[in-house]
Design a protein around this motif. Structure first.
Motif, PDB file in Angstrom:
ATOM      1  N   TYR A   1      -1.514 -19.178 -21.007  1.00  0.00           N
ATOM      2  CA  TYR A   1      -0.691 -18.693 -19.905  1.00  0.00           C
ATOM      3  C   TYR A   1      -0.620 -19.763 -18.817  1.00  0.00           C
ATOM      4  N   ASN A   2       0.219 -19.517 -17.818  1.00  0.00           N
ATOM      5  CA  ASN A   2       0.224 -20.414 -16.671  1.00  0.00           C
ATOM      6  C   ASN A   2      -0.995 -20.122 -15.798  1.00  0.00           C
ATOM      7  N   LYS A   3      -1.261 -21.005 -14.843  1.00  0.00           N
ATOM      8  CA  LYS A   3      -2.501 -20.883 -14.075  1.00  0.00           C
ATOM      9  C   LYS A   3      -2.532 -19.645 -13.190  1.00  0.00           C
ATOM     10  N   THR A   4      -1.378 -19.188 -12.730  1.00  0.00           N
ATOM     11  CA  THR A   4      -1.331 -17.990 -11.876  1.00  0.00           C
ATOM     12  C   THR A   4      -1.811 -16.764 -12.639  1.00  0.00           C
ATOM     13  N   ILE A   5      -1.267 -16.572 -13.835  1.00  0.00           N
ATOM     14  CA  ILE A   5      -1.656 -15.428 -14.658  1.00  0.00           C
ATOM     15  C   ILE A   5      -3.106 -15.547 -15.101  1.00  0.00           C
ATOM     16  N   ALA A   6      -3.484 -16.732 -15.554  1.00  0.00           N
ATOM     17  CA  ALA A   6      -4.830 -16.926 -16.099  1.00  0.00           C
ATOM     18  C   ALA A   6      -5.920 -16.754 -15.042  1.00  0.00           C
TER      19      ALA A   6
ATOM     20  N   GLN B   1     -10.661  -9.662 -14.735  1.00  0.00           N
ATOM     21  CA  GLN B   1     -10.873  -9.208 -16.119  1.00  0.00           C
ATOM     22  C   GLN B   1      -9.796  -8.221 -16.548  1.00  0.00           C
ATOM     23  N   LYS B   2      -8.587  -8.491 -16.094  1.00  0.00           N
ATOM     24  CA  LYS B   2      -7.404  -7.728 -16.487  1.00  0.00           C
ATOM     25  C   LYS B   2      -6.262  -8.715 -16.702  1.00  0.00           C
ATOM     26  N   LEU B   3      -5.672  -8.688 -17.874  1.00  0.00           N
ATOM     27  CA  LEU B   3      -4.636  -9.663 -18.189  1.00  0.00           C
ATOM     28  C   LEU B   3      -3.422  -9.519 -17.288  1.00  0.00           C
TER      29      LEU B   3
ATOM     30  N   TRP C   1      -2.362  -2.253 -24.892  1.00  0.00           N
ATOM     31  CA  TRP C   1      -3.191  -3.385 -25.293  1.00  0.00           C
ATOM     32  C   TRP C   1      -3.951  -3.956 -24.100  1.00  0.00           C
ATOM     33  N   VAL C   2      -3.239  -4.180 -23.006  1.00  0.00           N
ATOM     34  CA  VAL C   2      -3.846  -4.773 -21.811  1.00  0.00           C
ATOM     35  C   VAL C   2      -4.874  -3.843 -21.173  1.00  0.00           C
TER      36      VAL C   2
END
Length: 203
Positions: free
Chosen positions: A26-31, A38-40, A138-139
């Motif tokens: 993912y990009n750094k913001t999402i990651a 601890q939530k995608l 899933w998330v």
């Protein structure tokens, strides 16, 4: 004694008695938000409506993301832990076991496996496409742990570049390559995933 040939289609992964690890970049913001909370979907930038492709193969993730250097959208690699039962549930949804229509809800794709040096192998590696309709479940319910493994990917690339003769076992010992093993599935599910018998194209 000759090493047994790897089956044409086989799920190989890092797992323990309870969880199995899959990867996505993912990009750094999402990651960053995902690891911290601890939530995608901790970041608003994560879109539940998009199909997400997860991979249990570390080498294939490295190939897809170019060791995290391919582009800004894949600059952070996350290891996502799922319970065995949830992982199997996702696979079953990919062969039409679940869903009122009987049609697959999840995309299954078998691509050529890669070495950690990104070389192409003859056998296949699974990619699992989770659609927007299943993404929230899933998330929220199926991911039980999130770890940023970007530094591990980049350190592996550095070692491979500097030491052309380094072997897989040493890379495992260094903690740069996971000790992936075949993940066993019920025979009926293996048949649905085209892992048994005919090894012709499924793509």
């Amino acid at each position: 004694m000759a090493k047994p040939k790897t089956p044409y289609r086989q799920i190989r992964a890092l797992y323990d008695d309870e969880t199995i690890t899959v990867y996505q970049a993912y990009n750094k913001t999402i990651a960053s938000a995902a690891v911290e909370k601890q939530k995608l979907n901790a970041s608003p930038a994560f879109r539940l409506t998009r199909m997400t492709w997860i991979k249990p193969s570390w080498a294939w993730m490295l190939y897809r993301a170019g060791y995290s250097h391919k582009d800004a959208g894949q600059e952070r690699i996350l290891a996502l832990k799922m319970r065995h039962a949830d992982f199997i549930d996702i696979l079953e949804r990919g062969v039409g076991v679940e869903g009122a229509t009987g049609l697959p809800q999840v995309r299954i794709q078998w691509d050529p496996e890669r070495t950690v040096r990104l070389g192409r192998l003859e056998h296949r590696s699974i990619q699992i496409g989770i659609p927007g309709s299943l993404s929230e479940k899933w998330v929220e319910e199926m991911i039980v742990g999130i770890e940023d493994v970007t530094d591990k990917a980049r350190e592996l690339k550095r070692v491979l570049d500097e030491r052309k003769d380094v072997g897989t076992q040493e890379l495992v010992a260094l903690g740069l390559v996971p000790a992936e093993r075949p993940f066993e599935l019920a025979e009926e599910l293996q048949k649905g995933l085209r892992m048994l018998g005919d090894v012709g194209p499924i793509e």
